[in-house]
Motif scaffolding. Structure first.
Motif, PDB file in Angstrom:
ATOM      1  N   GLY A 243      15.308   7.720  -0.002  1.00 35.47           N
ATOM      2  CA  GLY A 243      14.200   8.292  -0.746  1.00 35.47           C
ATOM      3  C   GLY A 243      14.590   9.582  -1.442  1.00 35.47           C
ATOM      4  O   GLY A 243      14.235   9.814  -2.602  1.00 35.47           O
ATOM      5  N   GLN A 244      15.340  10.430  -0.740  1.00 34.41           N
ATOM      6  CA  GLN A 244      15.799  11.685  -1.342  1.00 34.41           C
ATOM      7  C   GLN A 244      16.733  11.401  -2.512  1.00 34.41           C
ATOM      8  O   GLN A 244      16.636  12.042  -3.575  1.00 34.41           O
ATOM      9  CB  GLN A 244      16.502  12.544  -0.296  1.00 34.41           C
ATOM     10  N   TYR A 245      17.631  10.431  -2.340  1.00 35.12           N
ATOM     11  CA  TYR A 245      18.557  10.085  -3.416  1.00 35.12           C
ATOM     12  C   TYR A 245      17.795   9.546  -4.630  1.00 35.12           C
ATOM     13  O   TYR A 245      18.104   9.888  -5.777  1.00 35.12           O
ATOM     14  CB  TYR A 245      19.566   9.055  -2.925  1.00 35.12           C
ATOM     15  N   ALA A 246      16.783   8.725  -4.387  1.00 38.14           N
ATOM     16  CA  ALA A 246      15.979   8.195  -5.484  1.00 38.14           C
ATOM     17  C   ALA A 246      15.339   9.323  -6.294  1.00 38.14           C
ATOM     18  O   ALA A 246      15.259   9.254  -7.529  1.00 38.14           O
ATOM     19  CB  ALA A 246      14.901   7.255  -4.942  1.00 38.14           C
ATOM     20  N   ALA A 247      14.892  10.364  -5.606  1.00 36.52           N
ATOM     21  CA  ALA A 247      14.280  11.501  -6.303  1.00 36.52           C
ATOM     22  C   ALA A 247      15.293  12.189  -7.214  1.00 36.52           C
ATOM     23  O   ALA A 247      14.961  12.580  -8.339  1.00 36.52           O
ATOM     24  CB  ALA A 247      13.703  12.487  -5.294  1.00 36.52           C
ATOM     25  N   THR A 248      16.541  12.325  -6.763  1.00 42.04           N
ATOM     26  CA  THR A 248      17.556  12.976  -7.597  1.00 42.04           C
ATOM     27  C   THR A 248      17.905  12.137  -8.815  1.00 42.04           C
ATOM     28  O   THR A 248      18.380  12.671  -9.831  1.00 42.04           O
ATOM     29  CB  THR A 248      18.841  13.253  -6.806  1.00 42.04           C
ATOM     30  N   LYS A 249      17.672  10.836  -8.755  1.00 46.85           N
ATOM     31  CA  LYS A 249      17.964   9.946  -9.881  1.00 46.85           C
ATOM     32  C   LYS A 249      16.808   9.865 -10.878  1.00 46.85           C
ATOM     33  O   LYS A 249      16.928   9.216 -11.908  1.00 46.85           O
ATOM     34  CB  LYS A 249      18.275   8.545  -9.363  1.00 46.85           C
ATOM     35  N   GLY A 250      15.688  10.486 -10.563  1.00 49.31           N
ATOM     36  CA  GLY A 250      14.543  10.440 -11.455  1.00 49.31           C
ATOM     37  C   GLY A 250      13.712   9.185 -11.333  1.00 49.31           C
ATOM     38  O   GLY A 250      12.852   8.918 -12.183  1.00 49.31           O
ATOM     39  N   ILE A 251      13.927   8.392 -10.286  1.00 49.45           N
ATOM     40  CA  ILE A 251      13.091   7.218 -10.016  1.00 49.45           C
ATOM     41  C   ILE A 251      11.694   7.720  -9.656  1.00 49.45           C
ATOM     42  O   ILE A 251      11.545   8.607  -8.823  1.00 49.45           O
ATOM     43  CB  ILE A 251      13.702   6.377  -8.877  1.00 49.45           C
ATOM     44  N   VAL A 252      10.654   7.158 -10.283  1.00 52.89           N
ATOM     45  CA  VAL A 252       9.317   7.727 -10.110  1.00 52.89           C
ATOM     46  C   VAL A 252       8.536   7.114  -8.960  1.00 52.89           C
ATOM     47  O   VAL A 252       7.555   7.699  -8.479  1.00 52.89           O
ATOM     48  CB  VAL A 252       8.487   7.643 -11.403  1.00 52.89           C
ATOM     49  N   ALA A 253       8.947   5.926  -8.497  1.00 59.03           N
ATOM     50  CA  ALA A 253       8.282   5.302  -7.346  1.00 59.03           C
ATOM     51  C   ALA A 253       9.189   4.226  -6.775  1.00 59.03           C
ATOM     52  O   ALA A 253      10.052   3.674  -7.473  1.00 59.03           O
ATOM     53  CB  ALA A 253       6.933   4.703  -7.732  1.00 59.03           C
TER      54      ALA A 253
ATOM     55  N   SER B 263       7.798  10.572   7.554  1.00 62.83           N
ATOM     56  CA  SER B 263       7.669  12.020   7.350  1.00 62.83           C
ATOM     57  C   SER B 263       8.700  12.532   6.351  1.00 62.83           C
ATOM     58  O   SER B 263       8.381  13.355   5.476  1.00 62.83           O
ATOM     59  CB  SER B 263       7.805  12.762   8.678  1.00 62.83           C
ATOM     60  N   ASP B 264       9.934  12.052   6.460  1.00 62.09           N
ATOM     61  CA  ASP B 264      10.963  12.449   5.501  1.00 62.09           C
ATOM     62  C   ASP B 264      10.616  11.946   4.100  1.00 62.09           C
ATOM     63  O   ASP B 264      10.787  12.657   3.109  1.00 62.09           O
ATOM     64  CB  ASP B 264      12.327  11.889   5.914  1.00 62.09           C
TER      65      ASP B 264
ATOM     66  N   GLY C  89       0.817  -1.199   0.000  1.00 59.33           N
ATOM     67  CA  GLY C  89       0.000   0.000   0.000  1.00 59.33           C
ATOM     68  C   GLY C  89       0.848   1.245   0.000  1.00 59.33           C
ATOM     69  O   GLY C  89       2.047   1.202   0.300  1.00 59.33           O
ATOM     70  N   PRO C  90       0.244   2.386  -0.332  1.00 63.93           N
ATOM     71  CA  PRO C  90       0.989   3.644  -0.305  1.00 63.93           C
ATOM     72  C   PRO C  90       1.370   4.012   1.122  1.00 63.93           C
ATOM     73  O   PRO C  90       0.520   4.040   2.007  1.00 63.93           O
ATOM     74  CB  PRO C  90       0.024   4.650  -0.917  1.00 63.93           C
ATOM     75  N   ILE C  91       2.649   4.289   1.318  1.00 58.56           N
ATOM     76  CA  ILE C  91       3.177   4.633   2.638  1.00 58.56           C
ATOM     77  C   ILE C  91       3.470   6.123   2.744  1.00 58.56           C
ATOM     78  O   ILE C  91       3.210   6.757   3.758  1.00 58.56           O
ATOM     79  CB  ILE C  91       4.466   3.827   2.936  1.00 58.56           C
ATOM     80  N   ALA C  92       4.034   6.696   1.676  1.00 65.23           N
ATOM     81  CA  ALA C  92       4.448   8.101   1.734  1.00 65.23           C
ATOM     82  C   ALA C  92       4.599   8.656   0.326  1.00 65.23           C
ATOM     83  O   ALA C  92       4.802   7.919  -0.643  1.00 65.23           O
ATOM     84  CB  ALA C  92       5.773   8.228   2.485  1.00 65.23           C
TER      85      ALA C  92
ATOM     86  N   PRO D 245      10.163  10.082  -3.994  1.00 63.28           N
ATOM     87  CA  PRO D 245       9.070   9.669  -4.866  1.00 63.28           C
ATOM     88  C   PRO D 245       8.060   8.854  -4.054  1.00 63.28           C
ATOM     89  O   PRO D 245       8.375   8.394  -2.950  1.00 63.28           O
ATOM     90  CB  PRO D 245       9.766   8.783  -5.917  1.00 63.28           C
ATOM     91  N   PRO D 246       6.861   8.651  -4.569  1.00 62.47           N
ATOM     92  CA  PRO D 246       5.890   7.839  -3.833  1.00 62.47           C
ATOM     93  C   PRO D 246       6.453   6.465  -3.454  1.00 62.47           C
ATOM     94  O   PRO D 246       7.144   5.819  -4.242  1.00 62.47           O
ATOM     95  CB  PRO D 246       4.731   7.717  -4.832  1.00 62.47           C
ATOM     96  N   VAL D 247       6.143   6.062  -2.210  1.00 65.38           N
ATOM     97  CA  VAL D 247       6.648   4.800  -1.665  1.00 65.38           C
ATOM     98  C   VAL D 247       5.471   3.876  -1.374  1.00 65.38           C
ATOM     99  O   VAL D 247       4.516   4.258  -0.702  1.00 65.38           O
ATOM    100  CB  VAL D 247       7.453   5.038  -0.372  1.00 65.38           C
ATOM    101  N   PHE D 248       5.585   2.642  -1.847  1.00 66.60           N
ATOM    102  CA  PHE D 248       4.609   1.592  -1.586  1.00 66.60           C
ATOM    103  C   PHE D 248       5.353   0.458  -0.895  1.00 66.60           C
ATOM    104  O   PHE D 248       6.398   0.012  -1.365  1.00 66.60           O
ATOM    105  CB  PHE D 248       3.974   1.105  -2.891  1.00 66.60           C
TER     106      PHE D 248
END
Length: 224
Positions: free
Chosen positions: A103-113, A124-125, A44-47, A131-134
């Motif tokens: 999660g922050q590093y994933a965003a800089t790499k362009g990973i979408v989820a 919270s972070d 499920g969606p976590i964040a 990106p959205p985390v499931f």
């Protein structure tokens, strides 16, 4: 001694037009369009997911031992923009496989989820920078970094086999999986379902929704 990491060839990225079509749909429509068995259950969606947001991308598959994220780090280093990182870790929730920094590093790499068959932490972070985390759960306990693992090989997540390059449609309802060789077929079926439901909504609003199928399917016996 370094741990083994088997790495398979990267799959071709899907056409942007196909991804755009799926972003206008939903995981439930994709599930219906594929026979109602395309869902990775328990995730499920976590964040990080906005209300109504639909995230679509090809899977970058990762297989790791429960509670160990060494190969997850490697996957983030080599992931391509637009991919969904899919981490198969057996559904264990006793150790978090990633948190706010990853999660922050994933965003800089362009990973979408990030789709994790296991636990994560720092919700919270993750809400703020990722990106959205499931995932299947949350825990504050951190991971090991010992390996081994596999990258881009077939994995099982939530009872569904996912192969590198399969399309994932992720939203508030969870994660639906489209085998890459059936992408056009299932997308077209989901679009037809979208149109059918739109017609049903109009009928509900107008008071003309056909409910005769219910009595046709039931043998109602009144009890005195």
């Amino acid at each position: 001694m370094p741990a083994d990491c088997l790495m398979y060839p990267a799959s071709p990225l899907p056409p942007a037009e196909l991804v755009g079509r799926l972003e206008r749909l939903a995981s439930a429509l994709v599930s219906d369009g594929s026979g109602r068995w395309a869902g990775a259950t328990g995730l499920g969606p976590i964040a990080g997911l906005k209300p109504g947001q639909v995230v679509v991308g090809p899977a970058f598959t990762v297989r790791t031992r429960p509670g160990d994220n060494l190969v997850v780090h490697k996957a983030m280093d080599i992931a391509r923009p637009g991919e969904v990182l899919v981490v198969a870790a057996g559904g264990h929730t006793d150790r978090a496989l990633l948190g706010g920094l990853m999660g922050q590093y994933a965003a800089t790499k362009g990973i979408v989820a990030l789709v994790v068959d296991g636990a994560v932490r720092d919700r919270s972070d993750l809400d703020r920078v990722s990106p959205p985390v499931f995932a299947t759960g949350l825990t504050h306990l951190g991971p090991y970094k010992n390996g081994p693992g596999e990258l881009r090989g077939p994995v099982s997540v939530g009872g569904v086999v996912i192969r590198d390059g399969d399309l994932l449609v992720c939203d508030e309802d969870g994660v639906a999986v489209i085998p890459r060789h059936r992408a056009e077929e299932i997308t077209s079926a989901a679009e037809a379902k979208f149109d059918s439901e739109a017609a049903e909504r109009r009928a509900i609003a107008e008071g003309t929704w056909d409910r005769s199928w219910i009595d046709a399917a039931l043998a109602v016996r009144e009890v005195s």
